[in-house]
Design a protein around this motif. Structure first.
Motif, mmCIF file in Angstrom:
data_model
loop_
_atom_site.group_PDB
_atom_site.id
_atom_site.type_symbol
_atom_site.label_atom_id
_atom_site.label_comp_id
_atom_site.label_asym_id
_atom_site.label_seq_id
_atom_site.Cartn_x
_atom_site.Cartn_y
_atom_site.Cartn_z
ATOM 1 N N TYR A 31 0.846 -1.186 0.000
ATOM 2 C CA TYR A 31 0.000 0.000 0.000
ATOM 3 C C TYR A 31 0.884 1.240 0.000
ATOM 4 N N HIS A 32 0.552 2.198 -0.849
ATOM 5 C CA HIS A 32 1.376 3.392 -1.017
ATOM 6 C C HIS A 32 0.681 4.672 -0.551
ATOM 7 N N ASN A 33 -0.540 4.578 -0.037
ATOM 8 C CA ASN A 33 -1.303 5.736 0.422
ATOM 9 C C ASN A 33 -1.947 5.428 1.769
ATOM 10 N N ALA A 34 -2.170 6.466 2.545
ATOM 11 C CA ALA A 34 -2.852 6.309 3.829
ATOM 12 C C ALA A 34 -3.583 7.589 4.184
ATOM 13 N N VAL A 35 -4.732 7.451 4.826
ATOM 14 C CA VAL A 35 -5.471 8.582 5.391
ATOM 15 C C VAL A 35 -5.615 8.321 6.890
ATOM 16 N N ARG A 36 -5.585 9.414 7.697
ATOM 17 C CA ARG A 36 -5.597 9.259 9.147
ATOM 18 C C ARG A 36 -6.455 10.339 9.809
ATOM 19 N N LEU A 37 -6.931 10.022 11.017
ATOM 20 C CA LEU A 37 -7.640 10.975 11.870
ATOM 21 C C LEU A 37 -6.987 10.937 13.249
ATOM 22 N N ASP A 38 -6.635 12.112 13.777
ATOM 23 C CA ASP A 38 -5.988 12.214 15.074
ATOM 24 C C ASP A 38 -7.037 12.113 16.180
ATOM 25 N N VAL A 39 -7.263 10.908 16.684
ATOM 26 C CA VAL A 39 -8.241 10.706 17.758
ATOM 27 C C VAL A 39 -7.666 11.127 19.108
ATOM 28 N N GLY A 40 -6.358 11.024 19.271
ATOM 29 C CA GLY A 40 -5.737 11.444 20.520
ATOM 30 C C GLY A 40 -5.899 12.918 20.784
ATOM 31 N N GLY A 41 -5.855 13.737 19.728
ATOM 32 C CA GLY A 41 -6.048 15.178 19.888
ATOM 33 C C GLY A 41 -7.436 15.521 20.396
ATOM 34 N N ILE A 42 -8.441 14.783 19.952
ATOM 35 C CA ILE A 42 -9.806 15.025 20.414
ATOM 36 C C ILE A 42 -9.918 14.724 21.906
ATOM 37 N N LEU A 43 -9.372 13.582 22.316
ATOM 38 C CA LEU A 43 -9.436 13.211 23.730
ATOM 39 C C LEU A 43 -8.647 14.174 24.606
ATOM 40 N N ALA A 44 -7.420 14.498 24.198
ATOM 41 C CA ALA A 44 -6.565 15.372 25.007
ATOM 42 C C ALA A 44 -7.159 16.762 25.151
ATOM 43 N N ARG A 45 -7.705 17.306 24.067
ATOM 44 C CA ARG A 45 -8.275 18.652 24.128
ATOM 45 C C ARG A 45 -9.469 18.704 25.061
ATOM 46 N N PHE A 190 -2.053 31.233 22.491
ATOM 47 C CA PHE A 190 -1.251 30.258 23.236
ATOM 48 C C PHE A 190 0.099 30.050 22.562
ATOM 49 N N TYR A 191 0.126 30.002 21.242
ATOM 50 C CA TYR A 191 1.373 29.755 20.511
ATOM 51 C C TYR A 191 2.328 30.937 20.620
ATOM 52 N N GLU A 192 1.791 32.146 20.649
ATOM 53 C CA GLU A 192 2.646 33.335 20.784
ATOM 54 C C GLU A 192 3.212 33.468 22.195
ATOM 55 N N ARG A 193 2.439 33.083 23.166
ATOM 56 C CA ARG A 193 2.912 33.200 24.545
ATOM 57 C C ARG A 193 4.006 32.181 24.852
ATOM 58 N N ASN A 194 3.925 31.013 24.222
ATOM 59 C CA ASN A 194 4.855 29.936 24.564
ATOM 60 C C ASN A 194 5.945 29.701 23.529
ATOM 61 N N LYS A 195 5.761 30.214 22.306
ATOM 62 C CA LYS A 195 6.750 30.112 21.225
ATOM 63 C C LYS A 195 7.023 28.671 20.810
ATOM 64 N N SER A 196 7.684 27.882 21.663
ATOM 65 C CA SER A 196 7.976 26.478 21.353
ATOM 66 C C SER A 196 7.079 25.591 22.211
ATOM 67 N N VAL A 197 6.297 24.737 21.561
ATOM 68 C CA VAL A 197 5.324 23.911 22.280
ATOM 69 C C VAL A 197 5.414 22.465 21.797
ATOM 70 N N PHE A 198 4.966 21.559 22.656
ATOM 71 C CA PHE A 198 4.906 20.146 22.290
ATOM 72 C C PHE A 198 3.796 19.937 21.268
ATOM 73 N N ASP A 199 4.058 19.067 20.313
ATOM 74 C CA ASP A 199 3.053 18.720 19.312
ATOM 75 C C ASP A 199 3.069 17.207 19.142
ATOM 76 N N GLY A 200 1.907 16.594 19.140
ATOM 77 C CA GLY A 200 1.857 15.142 19.044
ATOM 78 C C GLY A 200 0.623 14.647 18.320
ATOM 79 N N ARG A 201 0.666 13.351 17.962
ATOM 80 C CA ARG A 201 -0.449 12.708 17.274
ATOM 81 C C ARG A 201 -0.676 11.316 17.859
ATOM 82 N N LEU A 202 -1.931 10.928 17.915
ATOM 83 C CA LEU A 202 -2.319 9.543 18.167
ATOM 84 C C LEU A 202 -3.459 9.261 17.197
ATOM 85 N N SER A 203 -3.093 8.750 16.029
ATOM 86 C CA SER A 203 -4.033 8.687 14.916
ATOM 87 C C SER A 203 -4.350 7.256 14.511
ATOM 88 N N LEU A 204 -5.574 7.083 14.051
ATOM 89 C CA LEU A 204 -5.976 5.838 13.402
ATOM 90 C C LEU A 204 -6.073 6.104 11.912
#
Length: 208
Positions: A31-45, A190-204
């Protein structure tokens, strides 16, 4: 007579070879293609927002990704964010990511441990703290993520990644913002106040 028997045996052997199914297992499709949805972002937010808010709300940030294999270990990835952020600070945007799979084990394709340089754009719609007026800002970010993508069965995928993104404002201060600054309103995102922030994914995902 012996010659006749030899000929008959030869034809019987050929017929048996043609009717006996091959014992070799068919090769698994690549398989050469994939589509994903970040479910972890929904839960964490939702957990982060509702744990600190007296008025719980259901937040639904949607981060979709599409990945295309470009080489044996290299792929390109595009992401679209819709309805991100919180009620007072709504986010939308796009991101481009290159992935290099540095360890894949015995498998190939969109699978394994990877490093992913990323550039991103965010449009922010923010409410003033002491009013109902809206303020819009444009932000740009760049960073690096480390992650792993593993198959769940033949077509489903689990993608986990984390890293650091650095953000800055792209547009200029508007007239309304300048006026609000005279009253000491702090409208930085939030991004301007902190400049460098953690970014992550937990996707299916689903590969095809």
């Amino acid at each position: 007579m012996a010659v006749l028997l030899s000929v008959v045996s030869l034809f019987q052997g050929q017929a048996h070879a043609q009717t006996t199914p091959s014992q070799d297992q068919p090769a698994r499709p690549e398989y050469h293609n994939a589509v994903r949805l970040d479910v972890g972002g929904i839960l964490a937010r939702n957990v982060a927002y509702n744990a600190l808010n007296n008025n719980p709300q259901m937040l639904l940030p949607l981060l979709f990704g599409y990945e295309r294999q470009l080489g044996p270990r290299v792929s390109g990835n595009a992401e679209v964010l819709l309805n991100g952020g919180e009620p007072e600070e709504r986010l939308s945007g796009v991101a481009l990511q290159g992935r290099y799979y540095y360890f894949q084990g015995r498998k190939t394709g969109l699978n394994g441990f990877y490093v992913a340089p990323t550039v991103s754009y965010r449009a922010v719609r923010q409410l003033y703290y002491y009013g109902t007026s809206q303020e819009r800002r444009k932000l740009g970010g760049a960073g690096m993520l480390l992650g792993a993508q593993v198959p769940l069965g033949s077509r489903l995928l689990l993608d986990v990644s984390g890293g650091v993104m650095t953000w800055g404002r792209l547009d200029r201060q508007s007239t309304d913002e300048a006026a609000s600054g005279a009253y000491h309103y702090d409208n930085k995102t939030f991004y301007e106040r902190n400049k460098s922030v953690f970014d992550g994914r937990l996707s299916l995902g689903y590969r095809f």
